[in-house]
Motif scaffolding. Sequence first.
Motif, PDB file in Angstrom:
ATOM      1  N   LEU A   3      43.592  37.853  34.084  1.00  0.00           N
ATOM      2  CA  LEU A   3      44.056  38.970  34.894  1.00  0.00           C
ATOM      3  C   LEU A   3      45.518  38.798  35.271  1.00  0.00           C
ATOM      4  CD1 LEU A   3      43.457  41.570  36.450  1.00  0.00           C
ATOM      5  CD2 LEU A   3      42.644  40.153  38.352  1.00  0.00           C
ATOM      6  N   THR A 119      43.491  47.365  39.458  1.00  0.00           N
ATOM      7  CA  THR A 119      42.043  47.370  39.680  1.00  0.00           C
ATOM      8  C   THR A 119      41.329  48.177  38.590  1.00  0.00           C
ATOM      9  OG1 THR A 119      42.306  49.225  41.228  1.00  0.00           O
ATOM     10  CG2 THR A 119      42.139  47.020  42.173  1.00  0.00           C
ATOM     11  N   ALA A 122      41.063  46.133  35.615  1.00  0.00           N
ATOM     12  CA  ALA A 122      40.054  45.086  35.791  1.00  0.00           C
ATOM     13  C   ALA A 122      38.639  45.650  35.795  1.00  0.00           C
ATOM     14  CB  ALA A 122      40.314  44.327  37.084  1.00  0.00           C
ATOM     15  N   ALA A 266      40.135  45.080  47.217  1.00  0.00           N
ATOM     16  CA  ALA A 266      41.413  44.709  46.596  1.00  0.00           C
ATOM     17  C   ALA A 266      42.544  45.616  47.081  1.00  0.00           C
ATOM     18  CB  ALA A 266      41.292  44.777  45.079  1.00  0.00           C
ATOM     19  N   PRO A 314      47.029  39.823  41.040  1.00  0.00           N
ATOM     20  CA  PRO A 314      45.879  39.091  40.458  1.00  0.00           C
ATOM     21  C   PRO A 314      45.141  38.264  41.507  1.00  0.00           C
ATOM     22  CG  PRO A 314      47.844  38.828  39.096  1.00  0.00           C
ATOM     23  CD  PRO A 314      48.284  39.465  40.370  1.00  0.00           C
ATOM     24  N   LEU A 315      45.888  37.676  42.445  1.00  0.00           N
ATOM     25  CA  LEU A 315      45.266  36.864  43.483  1.00  0.00           C
ATOM     26  C   LEU A 315      44.397  37.718  44.409  1.00  0.00           C
ATOM     27  CD1 LEU A 315      45.031  34.128  44.942  1.00  0.00           C
ATOM     28  CD2 LEU A 315      47.102  34.744  46.231  1.00  0.00           C
ATOM     29  N   TYR A 316      44.895  38.903  44.775  1.00  0.00           N
ATOM     30  CA  TYR A 316      44.145  39.766  45.692  1.00  0.00           C
ATOM     31  C   TYR A 316      42.883  40.325  45.022  1.00  0.00           C
ATOM     32  CZ  TYR A 316      48.735  39.572  47.942  1.00  0.00           C
ATOM     33  OH  TYR A 316      49.916  39.141  48.490  1.00  0.00           O
ATOM     34  N   TRP A 318      41.225  38.791  42.606  1.00  0.00           N
ATOM     35  CA  TRP A 318      40.291  37.652  42.563  1.00  0.00           C
ATOM     36  C   TRP A 318      39.619  37.456  43.911  1.00  0.00           C
ATOM     37  CZ3 TRP A 318      40.377  33.217  45.543  1.00  0.00           C
ATOM     38  CH2 TRP A 318      39.459  32.221  45.178  1.00  0.00           C
ATOM     39  N   LEU A 319      40.392  37.530  44.995  1.00  0.00           N
ATOM     40  CA  LEU A 319      39.844  37.371  46.344  1.00  0.00           C
ATOM     41  C   LEU A 319      38.833  38.470  46.653  1.00  0.00           C
ATOM     42  CD1 LEU A 319      39.918  35.862  49.041  1.00  0.00           C
ATOM     43  CD2 LEU A 319      41.912  37.246  49.686  1.00  0.00           C
ATOM     44  N   ASN A 321      37.011  40.153  44.503  1.00  0.00           N
ATOM     45  CA  ASN A 321      35.804  39.877  43.729  1.00  0.00           C
ATOM     46  C   ASN A 321      34.957  38.792  44.398  1.00  0.00           C
ATOM     47  OD1 ASN A 321      35.759  41.630  41.432  1.00  0.00           O
ATOM     48  ND2 ASN A 321      37.495  40.502  40.574  1.00  0.00           N
ATOM     49  N   ALA A 322      35.621  37.772  44.931  1.00  0.00           N
ATOM     50  CA  ALA A 322      34.892  36.692  45.609  1.00  0.00           C
ATOM     51  C   ALA A 322      34.199  37.206  46.862  1.00  0.00           C
ATOM     52  CB  ALA A 322      35.863  35.565  45.960  1.00  0.00           C
TER      53      ALA A 322
END
Length: 328
Positions: A3, A119, A122, A266, A314-316, A318-319, A321-322
């Motif tokens: 991503l 988004t 993704a 996100a 990309p970090l946001y 990923w966060l 999604n977590a």
Amino acid sequence: MDLAFGTLLSPMVLFFLLGLVVALLKSQMTIPEAFAKGLAIYLMMSIGLKGGVAISKGDLGWDAGFVMISAIALSFLLPVIAYALLRATTRLSEVDAAATAAHYGSISIVTFVAAGQATAAAGLETSGYLVAVAALMEVPAIISALVIARRGAGKTSAVAGSDRGELTREVLLNASVVVLLGSLLIGWVTGEAGMRTVAPFFVDPFQGVLCLFLLDMGLSAGRGLRNGWRQLGPGTIAFGVYMPLISASLAAGVAALNGMGAGDAALLITLAASASYIAVPAAMRLALPKAKPSIYLTLSLGITFPFNLIVGLPLYIWLANAISAGVA
């Protein structure tokens, strides 16, 4: 990692980097200011219409209301945190710290648009009401910063323009709020049928216009860094990187408490992590004329905006999604 590379190698980011690099190399390349403003209005109208159409399908309920209230509270709180950190870690004056803090409670609509594209790439679904959230987060941060500036100076006259009403008009009737909310309302009223009539203009060319606008943003960021970096100490530059991460963490907590899906989470995290460089600078020039634009604009546009666009998105995602996986 895929991503991150996908975001970095997307046309919108590459056009931003092109503008940034050629500006740092002192190229004379320019995009006319009136044309750039037209591009900004186009982008805000487009996302406002899309958000309104999504809401017209029944996308607005109690959950959305709770998210909006949480986002407004977050926008009030973030400038307080930002001001405290700036005063503790930098040599900025009270007025410069207050003006800078306002930028980090408000939002960057272009970062929001870029997050929407990321988004979608993704494969995450988002709700139209986040456009309304973006508009609602513009104003509270300005109010917080002005309260901080007044208390810091110890007198009402610290804030210019408030007695004559110019400040109220600037805050409530600035172009980004008016265009976003107006387009949202129009999209809500006209629905899908209305959107189909304007889709050839507002949907199909959207990503190309975004590339043009980000090229201009890259030029502006590069010139700001080239001319204003001397006024930013190491602590101030570091703030432009770690403050978005603090804001993103708080927004992630809000998203988890509200049980938001990955796509919406996100976007909310990105809104909180972004820093304004359009609406807030206009208000600060009027309300806090002693504050230095070379500090707050260079920091928000030259440091935080590139960081969010290249590293943050990309970090946001990923966060988000977590968080979504944890909520589920």
